[in-house]
Design a protein around this motif. Structure first.
Motif, short mmCIF file in Angstrom:
data_model
loop_
_atom_site.label_atom_id
_atom_site.label_comp_id
_atom_site.label_asym_id
_atom_site.label_seq_id
_atom_site.Cartn_x
_atom_site.Cartn_y
_atom_site.Cartn_z
N GLU A 5 0.92 -1.14 -0.30
CA GLU A 5 -0.43 0.17 -0.09
C GLU A 5 0.76 1.31 -0.12
O GLU A 5 2.07 1.14 1.60
N ALA A 179 -7.79 14.57 -4.64
CA ALA A 179 -7.36 13.35 -3.93
C ALA A 179 -8.27 11.97 -4.72
O ALA A 179 -7.62 11.14 -5.06
N ARG A 180 -9.63 12.75 -4.86
CA ARG A 180 -10.21 11.91 -5.11
C ARG A 180 -10.10 11.85 -6.26
O ARG A 180 -9.95 10.15 -7.22
N GLU A 183 -7.72 9.04 -6.87
CA GLU A 183 -8.30 7.61 -5.90
C GLU A 183 -8.92 6.86 -7.03
O GLU A 183 -9.16 5.76 -7.17
N ALA A 186 -6.40 5.83 -9.79
CA ALA A 186 -6.23 4.33 -9.38
C ALA A 186 -7.38 2.97 -9.16
O ALA A 186 -6.10 1.51 -10.05
N ALA A 187 -8.01 3.43 -8.99
CA ALA A 187 -9.23 2.39 -9.39
C ALA A 187 -9.63 1.88 -10.44
O ALA A 187 -9.87 0.17 -10.71
N SER A 246 -14.64 6.21 -4.14
CA SER A 246 -13.33 6.77 -3.28
C SER A 246 -12.90 6.24 -2.09
O SER A 246 -13.86 6.73 -1.54
N ARG A 247 -12.09 6.38 -1.79
CA ARG A 247 -11.55 5.59 -0.70
C ARG A 247 -10.72 7.15 -0.10
O ARG A 247 -9.84 6.93 0.45
N VAL A 248 -10.82 8.60 -0.53
CA VAL A 248 -10.13 9.77 0.00
C VAL A 248 -10.24 10.03 1.65
O VAL A 248 -11.51 9.73 1.69
N VAL A 258 -4.42 9.24 0.08
CA VAL A 258 -4.82 8.91 -1.54
C VAL A 258 -3.83 7.09 -0.69
O VAL A 258 -2.72 6.86 -0.76
N ARG A 259 -4.63 6.32 -0.62
CA ARG A 259 -4.04 4.53 -0.51
C ARG A 259 -3.76 4.36 -1.69
O ARG A 259 -5.76 3.55 -2.25
N ALA A 260 -3.34 3.67 -2.33
CA ALA A 260 -3.13 3.33 -3.49
C ALA A 260 -2.35 1.70 -3.51
O ALA A 260 -1.32 1.20 -2.40
#
Length: 415
Positions: A5, A179-180, A183, A186-187, A246-248, A258-260
């Protein structure tokens, strides 16, 4: 495949907190210097000395409080502004009346602006308006009326603090939007990666079961029909799947986060050394596939080499699926100074014009994702040339400096 992560923190307001900490120290020294220069002019200097002792201790002890929005609590802001207001209201009691009426500085002087700016950075323009209004009222009480220079200074602090508060609010909104977007990107890339893996494995097997079942007949034909239905359903899901929400997250102290999730190759951790692309392409060579390669190793980053090899495999799957089991294919590897070029050519019937767009619309993503998508994520390109009746040629180009796969931000800070 191991997962890692990567946390990317973005905070446009963090430099403001660092600047505020420096401002408070400098203005504290300035206020003390003004008092020391005019010490003999004060009517009650011992009271001023006591105030400045408190001001110096408070400023230095609370530096960690102005390090971030999380540390700068409402209780601290209230106490900080109270000290500033107290210093302003004490000025007529300790200073010479003539200096006060002549427009002399208050005890905290411009240190007061630091308290107002802390409100602005923490809570935006509304908090800034409240703090600057209280400071304005204290200054008017200290002077005994709306003198010209006092009104000028009050308006300057009021406008500046509200402007800074508004800018901070806009910056925070932009930060969350960025950030969204990162995310979601990335998704989306992760979904495309999964779609490629599904195409390279599950969909190929279902298609083979459908073809073989139709040839064998009987119960196998029914099994093939069911496999065909599942293939169509899975292709539809892969081509039109939803992007996850989104998991921002918002961290007031550090900014938006932001977690990728990144995927390592084999989970062994030894994934930094370049690998020889020839070793990954060698298994594709056979009776129907010829491999032409340089005599020296063709070195690429491990992730890039695996993606190129997978793209070559997808191209050969298309040859077998559309040109027939007896079609011949040739793989040519060229090691250029700045890039590696891999060409896959076959002697099949070629691809009719418009067929690729039609296949993509039907959810058949072999070229769109398994080939072009992989090379796009590597910063390279995939060009397909096909002439009906003369076979198909796929040219894959990947730069040698490729370090990140499925990374929406390139070289991002890893924590």
């Amino acid at each position: 495949m191991a997962k890692r992560e990567r946390v990317m923190r973005m905070s446009v307001e963090q430099p403001l907190w660092r600047a505020l900490a420096g401002y408070r120290v400098l203005t504290m020294m300035y206020a003390v210097g003004l008092f020391a220069a005019a010490y003999r002019s004060f009517a009650r200097p011992w009271i001023a000395v006591g105030f400045f002792a408190v001001l110096v201790v408070w400023t230095l002890a609370t530096l960690p409080r102005v390090a971030s929005a999380a540390a700068c609590t409402k209780r601290f802001l209230t106490a900080d502004l109270t000290i500033a207001l107290t210093g302003i209201l004490l000025t007529p009691l300790v200073d010479d009346p003539d200096r006060v009426h002549a427009g002399g500085p208050t005890l905290p002087s411009i240190w007061t602006a630091g308290s107002v700016l802390a409100f602005a950075i923490k809570g935006g323009w509304r908090w800034a308006a409240l703090a600057s209004t209280l400071v304005a009222a204290a200054n008017l009480i200290e002077r005994g009326g709306p003198a010209r220079d006092t009104v000028h200074n009050v308006i300057l602090v009021w406008v500046a603090s509200i402007a800074i508060g508004y800018v901070v609010e806009v910056a925070r909104a932009s930060e969350r939007t960025l950030a969204r977007a990162l995310e979601i990107e990335a998704a989306t890339r992760e979904r495309e990666r999964l779609a490629r893996d599904i195409h390279d494995s599950v969909l190929q097997v279902l298609a083979m079961v459908q073809r073989r079942g139709a040839v064998i007949g009987g119960e196998a034909a029914e099994l093939g029909r069911m496999a065909g239905e599942q293939e169509v359903a899975l292709r539809t899901l892969v081509s039109g799947g939803l992007v996850p929400v989104s998991r921002v997250s918002e961290d007031a102290a550090q900014g938006a986060v932001v977690r990728a999730v990144e995927h390592d190759g084999d989970g062994t951790g030894d994934d930094d050394e370049p690998v020889d692309l020839r070793s990954l392409l060698a298994p594709y060579a056979g009776a129907q596939v010829s491999l032409a390669e340089p005599g020296a190793p063709v070195r690429l980053a491990p992730a890039a080499a695996r993606e190129v090899a997978a793209a070559v495999g997808a191209a050969l799957d298309n040859v077998r699926g559309h040109a027939g089991e007896r079609a011949r294919a040739w793989i040519l590897v060229e090691d250029e100074p700045d890039e590696v070029i891999v060409t896959v050519r076959d002697d099949g019937p070629g691809i009719p014009e418009g067929r690729l767009a039609q296949a993509e619309g039907e959810g058949r993503l072999g070229v769109a994702l398994s080939i072009r998508g992989r090379l796009r994520d590597l910063g390279g390109s995939a060009d397909l040339i096909s002439v009906p009746g003369q076979g198909t040629e796929v040219e894959l180009k990947v730069p040698k400096e490729t370090n990140h796969v499925n990374d929406p931000r390139g070289k991002a800070e890893q924590r």
